[in-house]
Design a protein around this motif. Structure first.
Motif, mmCIF file in Angstrom:
data_model
loop_
_atom_site.group_PDB
_atom_site.id
_atom_site.type_symbol
_atom_site.label_atom_id
_atom_site.label_comp_id
_atom_site.label_asym_id
_atom_site.label_seq_id
_atom_site.Cartn_x
_atom_site.Cartn_y
_atom_site.Cartn_z
ATOM 1 N N GLU A 182 0.820 -1.211 0.000
ATOM 2 C CA GLU A 182 0.000 0.000 0.000
ATOM 3 C C GLU A 182 0.856 1.263 0.000
ATOM 4 O O GLU A 182 0.393 2.333 -0.370
ATOM 5 C CB GLU A 182 -0.925 0.001 1.211
ATOM 6 N N VAL A 183 2.087 1.135 0.465
ATOM 7 C CA VAL A 183 3.009 2.270 0.516
ATOM 8 C C VAL A 183 4.286 1.875 -0.225
ATOM 9 O O VAL A 183 4.907 0.861 0.096
ATOM 10 C CB VAL A 183 3.349 2.651 1.974
ATOM 11 N N GLU A 184 4.641 2.650 -1.216
ATOM 12 C CA GLU A 184 5.832 2.371 -2.012
ATOM 13 C C GLU A 184 6.832 3.502 -1.848
ATOM 14 O O GLU A 184 6.462 4.681 -1.903
ATOM 15 C CB GLU A 184 5.465 2.243 -3.498
ATOM 16 N N GLN A 185 8.089 3.130 -1.652
ATOM 17 C CA GLN A 185 9.152 4.119 -1.499
ATOM 18 C C GLN A 185 10.162 3.965 -2.614
ATOM 19 O O GLN A 185 10.415 2.863 -3.091
ATOM 20 C CB GLN A 185 9.895 3.933 -0.175
ATOM 21 N N SER A 186 10.788 5.087 -2.959
ATOM 22 C CA SER A 186 11.899 5.025 -3.898
ATOM 23 C C SER A 186 12.882 6.146 -3.595
ATOM 24 O O SER A 186 12.488 7.233 -3.147
ATOM 25 C CB SER A 186 11.381 5.157 -5.344
ATOM 26 N N PRO A 187 14.172 5.912 -3.832
ATOM 27 C CA PRO A 187 14.740 4.623 -4.211
ATOM 28 C C PRO A 187 14.845 3.684 -3.013
ATOM 29 O O PRO A 187 14.630 4.095 -1.881
ATOM 30 C CB PRO A 187 16.130 5.009 -4.715
ATOM 31 N N GLN A 188 15.166 2.429 -3.243
ATOM 32 C CA GLN A 188 15.373 1.479 -2.146
ATOM 33 C C GLN A 188 16.732 1.700 -1.491
ATOM 34 O O GLN A 188 16.887 1.522 -0.289
ATOM 35 C CB GLN A 188 15.282 0.052 -2.651
ATOM 36 N N ASN A 189 17.700 2.063 -2.297
ATOM 37 C CA ASN A 189 19.047 2.333 -1.803
ATOM 38 C C ASN A 189 19.538 3.630 -2.423
ATOM 39 O O ASN A 189 19.272 3.907 -3.592
ATOM 40 C CB ASN A 189 20.010 1.198 -2.151
ATOM 41 N N LEU A 190 20.256 4.403 -1.641
ATOM 42 C CA LEU A 190 20.731 5.697 -2.124
ATOM 43 C C LEU A 190 22.085 5.994 -1.494
ATOM 44 O O LEU A 190 22.236 5.914 -0.281
ATOM 45 C CB LEU A 190 19.723 6.782 -1.753
#
Lengths: 112, 108
Positions: free
Chosen positions: B3-11
């Protein structure tokens, strides 16, 4: 210091052991929470207590048993855990269930 | 689908860079939370917002309710900002939905 303390910080236990995690908040809050964070998974909300009454239980196996004797203390009793229960268990508190949450440092649990 | 998407996964960023972490959600919410988790597990609640923008030191959080999108910005990044940043959405029923987090490393 967040005002939320957890003990122990690290725990290693066998599958047949019984242990308890303790959380204490010194913020005068009325709501307390248990979360589980497994590696590479989103944070999972396990239990919510408001004014010492359990108001939410997110399909957590019965081998996890919470207890909230008063608004400052929250326990998570563990028995016959599985290796997949190894995770970081976080306690949090807030003034009310809908307000900002303050987290403790967590207990890193390893089940052998 | 989460339901919740984040980006980027790694930075990974160089010290001093401006950093943006994005969060999109698909559920109706009453509040959007940004959390910071340091190595070793401790979590700090950075922001709780339901509209507009909030600022705390070098951290800025914004939310666009119509687009169901929030961003966390870090200005003049520093190695001590290295942590996992988690976006979470909560609704009026006190149900929380968490993103998988963005792992940030700031290199000196």
């Amino acid at each position: 210091e967040t005002g939320v303390t957890q003990t122990p910080r690290h725990l290693v236990m066998g599958m047949t052991n019984k242990k308890s995690l303790k959380c204490e908040q010194h913020l005068g809050h009325n709501a307390m929470y248990w979360y589980k964070q497994s590696a590479k998974k989103p944070l999972e909300l396990m239990f919510v207590y408001s004014l010492e009454e359990r108001v939410e239980n997110n399909s957590v196996p019965s081998r996890f048993s919470p207890e909230c004797p008063n608004s400052s203390h929250l326990f998570l009793h563990l028995h016959t855990l599985q290796p997949e229960d190894s995770a970081l268990y976080l306690c949090a508190s807030s003034q009310e269930p809908r307000t900002r949450r303050y987290f403790g440092p967590g207990t890193r649990l390893t089940v052998l | 689908k989460n339901e919740v998407e984040q980006s980027p996964q790694n930075l990974t960023a160089q010290e001093g860079e401006f950093i943006t972490i994005n969060c999109s959600y698909s559920v109706g919410i009453s509040a959007l939370h940004w959390l910071q988790q340091h190595p070793g597990g401790g979590i700090v609640s950075l922001f709780m917002l339901s509209s507009g923008k909030k600022k705390h030191g070098r951290l800025i959080a914004t939310i666009n309710i119509q687009e169901k999108h929030s961003s966390l910005h870090i200005t003049a990044s520093h190695p001590r900002d290295s942590a996992v940043y988690i976006c979470a959405a909560s609704n009026t029923g006190n149900q929380f939905y968490f993103g998988t987090g963005t792992s940030l490393t700031v290199i000196p």
